[in-house]
Design an enzyme around this catalytic site. Structure first.
Site, mmCIF file in Angstrom:
data_model
loop_
_atom_site.group_PDB
_atom_site.id
_atom_site.type_symbol
_atom_site.label_atom_id
_atom_site.label_comp_id
_atom_site.label_asym_id
_atom_site.label_seq_id
_atom_site.Cartn_x
_atom_site.Cartn_y
_atom_site.Cartn_z
ATOM 1 N N HIS A 42 101.144 -32.393 49.451
ATOM 2 C CA HIS A 42 101.681 -31.108 49.919
ATOM 3 C C HIS A 42 102.913 -31.278 50.810
ATOM 4 O O HIS A 42 103.218 -30.395 51.615
ATOM 5 C CB HIS A 42 100.598 -30.311 50.656
ATOM 6 C CG HIS A 42 99.520 -29.787 49.752
ATOM 7 N ND1 HIS A 42 98.330 -29.282 50.201
ATOM 8 C CD2 HIS A 42 99.475 -29.691 48.391
ATOM 9 C CE1 HIS A 42 97.586 -28.895 49.160
ATOM 10 N NE2 HIS A 42 98.261 -29.142 48.054
ATOM 11 N N CYS A 100 116.645 -27.255 52.379
ATOM 12 C CA CYS A 100 117.339 -25.975 52.189
ATOM 13 C C CYS A 100 116.442 -25.075 51.334
ATOM 14 O O CYS A 100 115.944 -25.500 50.292
ATOM 15 C CB CYS A 100 118.687 -26.209 51.500
ATOM 16 S SG CYS A 100 119.482 -24.672 51.003
ATOM 17 N N ASN A 118 81.947 -34.654 54.512
ATOM 18 C CA ASN A 118 82.290 -33.356 55.103
ATOM 19 C C ASN A 118 81.081 -32.892 55.920
ATOM 20 O O ASN A 118 79.953 -33.059 55.471
ATOM 21 C CB ASN A 118 82.580 -32.348 53.969
ATOM 22 C CG ASN A 118 83.374 -31.132 54.439
ATOM 23 O OD1 ASN A 118 83.023 -30.507 55.429
ATOM 24 N ND2 ASN A 118 84.435 -30.813 53.721
HETATM 25 N N1 APR Z 1 85.471 -34.306 59.317
HETATM 26 C C1 APR Z 1 85.474 -34.029 57.994
HETATM 27 N N2 APR Z 1 85.622 -32.787 57.506
HETATM 28 C C2 APR Z 1 85.791 -31.783 58.380
HETATM 29 C C3 APR Z 1 85.806 -31.988 59.777
HETATM 30 C C4 APR Z 1 85.644 -33.323 60.245
HETATM 31 N N3 APR Z 1 85.652 -33.635 61.544
HETATM 32 N N4 APR Z 1 85.994 -30.795 60.385
HETATM 33 C C5 APR Z 1 86.096 -29.867 59.411
HETATM 34 N N5 APR Z 1 85.960 -30.471 58.198
HETATM 35 C C6 APR Z 1 86.036 -29.872 56.865
HETATM 36 C C7 APR Z 1 85.616 -28.437 56.782
HETATM 37 O O1 APR Z 1 84.212 -28.321 56.603
HETATM 38 C C8 APR Z 1 86.381 -27.968 55.544
HETATM 39 O O2 APR Z 1 85.624 -28.196 54.367
HETATM 40 O O3 APR Z 1 87.385 -29.891 56.484
HETATM 41 C C9 APR Z 1 87.612 -28.864 55.533
HETATM 42 C C10 APR Z 1 88.899 -28.179 55.891
HETATM 43 O O4 APR Z 1 89.199 -27.253 54.913
HETATM 44 P P1 APR Z 1 90.600 -26.505 54.863
HETATM 45 O O5 APR Z 1 90.927 -25.965 56.193
HETATM 46 O O6 APR Z 1 90.513 -25.562 53.704
HETATM 47 O O7 APR Z 1 91.659 -27.671 54.587
HETATM 48 P P2 APR Z 1 92.129 -28.300 53.211
HETATM 49 O O8 APR Z 1 90.991 -28.446 52.261
HETATM 50 O O9 APR Z 1 92.914 -29.507 53.577
HETATM 51 O O10 APR Z 1 93.111 -27.170 52.678
HETATM 52 C C11 APR Z 1 93.821 -27.426 51.502
HETATM 53 O O11 APR Z 1 95.140 -25.450 51.743
HETATM 54 O O12 APR Z 1 96.178 -24.115 53.300
HETATM 55 C C12 APR Z 1 96.379 -25.029 52.287
HETATM 56 O O13 APR Z 1 98.179 -26.488 51.888
HETATM 57 C C13 APR Z 1 97.118 -26.247 52.781
HETATM 58 O O14 APR Z 1 96.699 -28.582 52.372
HETATM 59 C C14 APR Z 1 96.089 -27.340 52.674
HETATM 60 C C15 APR Z 1 95.197 -26.845 51.550
#
Ligand code: APR
Length: 250
Positions: free
Chosen positions: A124, A132, A216
């Site tokens: 990402h 730009c 997770n």
């Molecule tokens: N260790 C492992 N997992 C964790 C922890 C931790 N300490 N704390 C939270 N989590 C988990 C949550 O349970 C959740 O499943 O991390 C996950 C975070 O999810 P998102 O916030 O949806 O992040 P992500 O999956 O990286 O999002 C994907 O969405 O907004 C877009 O481009 C952005 O790259 C991002 C993409």
């Protein structure tokens, strides 16, 4: 050594020890213990009223470049002020222990690289590379509050991250898909597995016969389909996993 709290099944240990190629997909959860909020966390303080999923779109930027630029400046500062956590460090160690490892990250914070991981596939983009908005060219900028203008066309400069509705950088897409297709073990760590195409790497790896593992603290849409699920925070589970698999006599 502290007491081990994560039980690592023997079949998972063997799969990791014997793997010729490990593919890892990380998400925002891996940086949570460093103090970087995840995307599904409620935002706090200044940004509490904004939905990051709305700010992270080309339409949102076109509508209000100063607002979106300000949000990214805030995130850059936040990330500069934090450190990689034991989860990042364990993945950098796994890089050295494994025959071959491809680390694909959805994170744009550079913390894997700061922890020592090499050849990180930034699916990402990167928070610290600006482009730009009109031309896509990489432009050097300074954070001084105002959204900068492109020296070539005068249009607004945007952060070099992939927003909703945008394509994944072709090199990153190709490397990630190739790794998912050819790995023996696939690890999905700290991601809600809701955003595609990143979340689709799991199906590619599973169809190709890889052993699949999710780390997770919470259940995701894909949890039920993994071969192994290690429930817990990556900053605790990953170091314990490495000790158990690669340093069992500690
Ligand atoms: N260790 C492992 N997992 C964790 C922890 C931790 N300490 N704390 C939270 N989590 C988990 C949550 O349970 C959740 O499943 O991390 C996950 C975070 O999810 P998102 O916030 O949806 O992040 P992500 O999956 O990286 O999002 C994907 O969405 O907004 C877009 O481009 C952005 O790259 C991002 C993409």
């Amino acid at each position: 050594m502290g007491e081990k709290t994560v039980v690592i099944p023997g079949a998972l240990s063997s799969a990791l020890r014997d793997a010729r190629h490990i593919c890892v997909l990380t998400g925002a959860g891996v940086s949570a213990e460093s103090g970087v909020p995840t995307f599904r966390d409620a935002m706090e303080g200044l940004w509490a009223d904004y939905d990051p999923r709305k700010l992270a779109t080309p339409e949102g930027f076109a509508e209000d470049p100063a607002l979106v630029w300000g949000w990214y400046e805030w995130r850059r500062k936040l990330v500069r002020d934090v450190e990689p956590n034991p989860g990042h460090t364990a993945l950098a160690e796994l890089d050295a222990l494994a025959s071959r490892l491809t680390l694909v990250t959805q994170n744009v914070d550079g913390l894997h690289q700061r922890a020592g991981s090499k050849n990180v596939v930034e699916f990402h983009g990167n928070l610290f590379v600006d482009r730009c908005f009109a031309e896509g060219t990489v432009v050097e900028t300074v954070d001084d509050g105002e959204p900068p203008a492109c020296p070539s066309c005068g249009g607004p400069i945007r952060p070099g991250v992939v927003w909703f509705g945008e394509s994944i950088p072709p090199d990153a897409l190709q490397m990630a898909f190739a790794a998912a297709e050819t790995c023996d073990v696939y690890l999905s760590i700290g991601t809600s597995s809701e955003v595609f195409p990143a979340a689709g790497l799991f199906d590619i790896a599973r169809s190709a016969g890889a052993t699949t593992v999710e780390i997770n603290p919470n259940v995701t849409e894909q949890t039920a389909h993994f071969d192994f699920v290690l429930s817990g925070k990556s900053g605790r589970v990953l170091p314990e996993l490495l000790d158990s698999v690669f340093r069992p006599n500690l």
